[in-house]
Design an enzyme around this catalytic site. Structure first.
Site, PDB file in Angstrom:
ATOM      1  N   ARG A   7       0.801  -1.224   0.000  1.00 51.28           N
ATOM      2  CA  ARG A   7       0.000   0.000   0.000  1.00 51.28           C
ATOM      3  C   ARG A   7       0.834   1.274   0.000  1.00 51.28           C
ATOM      4  NH1 ARG A   7      -3.937  -0.089   4.856  1.00 51.28           N
ATOM      5  NH2 ARG A   7      -4.250  -2.181   4.097  1.00 51.28           N
ATOM      6  N   GLU A  92      -0.489   0.298  15.474  1.00 55.49           N
ATOM      7  CA  GLU A  92       0.386   0.863  14.452  1.00 55.49           C
ATOM      8  C   GLU A  92       1.462   1.783  15.022  1.00 55.49           C
ATOM      9  OE1 GLU A  92      -1.911   2.733  11.434  1.00 55.49           O
ATOM     10  OE2 GLU A  92      -3.265   1.040  11.227  1.00 55.49           O
ATOM     11  N   SER A 108      -2.866  -5.008  12.531  1.00 54.04           N
ATOM     12  CA  SER A 108      -3.729  -4.647  13.652  1.00 54.04           C
ATOM     13  C   SER A 108      -4.296  -5.884  14.333  1.00 54.04           C
ATOM     14  CB  SER A 108      -4.864  -3.738  13.169  1.00 54.04           C
ATOM     15  OG  SER A 108      -5.562  -4.340  12.094  1.00 54.04           O
ATOM     16  N   LEU A 109      -4.562  -6.950  13.574  1.00 49.08           N
ATOM     17  CA  LEU A 109      -5.091  -8.182  14.162  1.00 49.08           C
ATOM     18  C   LEU A 109      -4.054  -8.841  15.061  1.00 49.08           C
ATOM     19  CD1 LEU A 109      -6.895  -9.700  11.035  1.00 49.08           C
ATOM     20  CD2 LEU A 109      -7.929  -8.491  12.960  1.00 49.08           C
TER      21      LEU A 109
END
Length: 246
Positions: A7, A92, A108-109
């Site tokens: 990304r 993060e 994040s998981l």
């Protein structure tokens, strides 16, 4: 690399197109997808866009990349505790080793499962060790008055956002950071003068916090002499093996 690009690469490509054309967004097109399938898989996005007058099954969606300013920034131990006692950092903003210089959906998981639990467990185990101050005097606002115009606060907050997005966002450079630093310094001086003359309010406190956080982000960005993941600067291009910041 199209759909396989991380990304940060996609975000920089979008940012480049926006800057080249002087636009504040690009368009995401999903109109070729089956409308029923789109509504089923993205009900919240569909409803939100529809509330803004955009039917994503028929219309293009205006999008712009957001900068993840604090990704991987705060070093923590295995309890998610930072170098400041009782201050935890999870997600993060933390540097745990579970993710690199990029913000990916799976980060994040992992953080939530591993370090959020560790932080909660450690905090519960040591909660009885702490004492709280109950002798803090009331705020003394003698000699101050309410701001004459709320627009002074709202406009300054808007300017901070514009400075950070334009100069300290997806793609950075030493020149942009210096320009941002100088402009933020002006806002800092203006806000401090206003704060000393005003009765304390949530709005003025939030503005001071926004400016301070912007200052810290800028300072760290100026000290970083490399590109790593989404912390990208054109003055220090990444080495090929370091492109994803892993």
């Amino acid at each position: 690399r199209l759909e396989l690009a991380p990304r940060d690469v996609v975000a920089r490509a979008i940012d480049s197109e926006m800057k080249a054309g002087g636009h504040d967004h690009v368009y995401l097109d999903v109109t070729h997808k089956d409308p029923g399938e789109t509504r089923h898989h993205f009900p919240n996005i569909y409803a939100k866009c529809l509330s803004l007058g955009i039917d994503i099954t028929k219309d293009y969606i205006p999008v712009a990349p957001a900068a993840h300013y604090l990704c991987g920034g705060i070093v923590v131990d295995t309890n998610a505790e930072s170098s400041i006692s009782r201050l935890y950092a999870v997600g993060e903003c933390s540097c745990t080793g579970l993710h690199g210089g990029n913000r990916l959906a799976s980060n994040s998981l992992i953080e939530a499962v591993v370090y959020a639990e560790a932080a909660a467990r450690h905090a519960i185990e040591h909660a009885h060790d702490y004492q709280f101050r109950d002798d803090v005097p009331l705020w003394n606002d003698e000699g101050t008055s309410h701001p004459e115009e709320m627009v002074l606060i709202t406009q300054s907050a808007r300017e901070v956002g514009q400075i950070m997005s334009t100069y300290v966002g997806i793609v950075r450079s030493d020149l942009r950071l210096d320009r941002a630093w100088n402009r933020l310094d002006i806002l800092y001086e203006e806000t401090e003068r206003l704060f000393k003359q005003s009765k304390v309010s949530r709005a003025i406190c939030e503005l001071r916090n926004i400016i301070n956080v912007g200052y810290l982000i800028m300072r760290q960005a100026k000290e970083r002499k490399e590109s790593r993941g989404l912390h990208y600067t054109i003055d220090y291009p990444p080495r090929p093996h370091n492109e994803t910041g892993a």
